[in-house]
Design a protein around this motif. Structure first.
Motif, short mmCIF file in Angstrom:
data_model
loop_
_atom_site.label_atom_id
_atom_site.label_comp_id
_atom_site.label_asym_id
_atom_site.label_seq_id
_atom_site.Cartn_x
_atom_site.Cartn_y
_atom_site.Cartn_z
N VAL A 139 65.59 26.28 -18.51
CA VAL A 139 64.66 25.67 -17.82
C VAL A 139 65.20 25.01 -16.46
O VAL A 139 66.33 24.54 -16.71
CB VAL A 139 63.99 24.59 -18.82
N ASP A 147 56.14 26.86 -15.68
CA ASP A 147 57.52 27.13 -16.20
C ASP A 147 57.57 26.70 -17.76
O ASP A 147 58.22 27.56 -18.60
CB ASP A 147 58.56 26.29 -15.44
N THR A 151 58.36 29.19 -20.71
CA THR A 151 59.67 29.08 -21.67
C THR A 151 59.29 29.10 -22.91
O THR A 151 59.79 29.65 -23.77
CB THR A 151 60.07 27.46 -21.41
N SER A 154 59.13 32.68 -24.11
CA SER A 154 60.11 33.11 -24.08
C SER A 154 61.05 32.64 -25.14
O SER A 154 61.63 33.45 -25.79
CB SER A 154 61.08 32.70 -22.78
N ARG A 170 68.11 27.72 -28.04
CA ARG A 170 67.38 27.30 -27.02
C ARG A 170 66.22 26.28 -27.16
O ARG A 170 65.93 25.29 -26.44
CB ARG A 170 66.55 28.41 -26.19
#
Length: 241
Positions: A139, A147, A151, A154, A170
């Motif tokens: 990030v 975003d 994320t 992801s 993460r």
């Protein structure tokens, strides 16, 4: 985001609990018999066995396929299935188990996508300058709500098609920064409350309560981050089951 509200509860129970989740018909990824067995009052040991078996089967299936449609269906499982149905399978599992960790990953994604604007702001507060956490979570120091949504997808997708331990790390880095943002906000509220009280401003009494709620939420997130890191360690040692 409703800080300190029922939108997030203790990681030792349900982790992140997004509100307002619909409950559409069950897709093919989950055997209805599993859910029906749990709802029908199955023996706790049988419930645990079903939870572990379903989590392992789902993860194994996606790890062994290159079909992007399968990955997409698994990624949006909670969106399509309804969080309450997934909860029947995995929410009572311990955080140091595969179903318990997957439950927290799915809820993290739902929470991030449901409160992307507020979380983007908290990230900017907690991580004003890019650090190792930015690199681990993937990030930027000043993310947009888009975003945050990307994320969220992801991290969860990485758990299924990438290195599971890396995905957990993460997730942990991400929740740590958001928790820090909440703590900074709580400190600001406390300072503002003291100043308002000294000036005799109306409503000053409400600020400490809000600050306490922010700190409580931050504490829950920090516990969840520790669960993710512990899960990553167990996975690397072949002990996350």
């Amino acid at each position: 985001m409703h800080y300190g509200s029922g939108s997030i509860v203790s990681s030792r129970s349900n982790g992140f609990t997004p509100t307002g989740s619909p409950r559409p018909s069950r897709p093919g990824q989950i055997d209805p018999g599993l859910v029906e067995g749990i709802a029908g009052g199955a023996d706790p040991s049988e419930v645990s066995e079903m939870s572990h078996a379903s989590a392992a089967a789902l993860l194994d299936r996606v790890h062994h396929t290159a079909d992007p449609e399968v990955v997409a269906r698994v990624l949006t499982l909670v969106d399509r299935e309804g969080v309450d149905v997934i909860a029947e399978l995995w929410s009572r599992s311990e955080p140091d188990s595969l179903p318990g960790i997957l439950w927290r990953l799915y809820l993290l994604r739902s929470w991030m996508r449901g409160h992307d604007a507020a979380i983007a702001r908290l990230w900017r507060v907690g991580e004003p300058v890019a650090t190792a956490a930015s690199a681990i979570a993937g990030v930027d120091a000043a993310p947009t709500e888009e975003d945050i949504a990307r994320t969220a997808d992801s991290i969860l997708a990485g758990a299924f098609v990438g290195d599971f331990a890396v995905a957990l790390e993460r997730a942990a880095a991400f929740t740590d920064v958001v928790a820090l943002g909440l703590r900074v906000e709580a400190k600001r509220l406390s300072s503002a409350s003291m100043a308002a009280a000294g000036a005799g401003t109306a409503g000053a009494q409400r600020q400490p309560d809000k600050a306490a709620r922010l700190l409580h939420t931050a504490g829950n997130l920090m516990v969840t981050a520790r669960d993710f890191r512990h899960g990553a360690s167990l996975w690397r040692r072949g002990k996350l089951e």
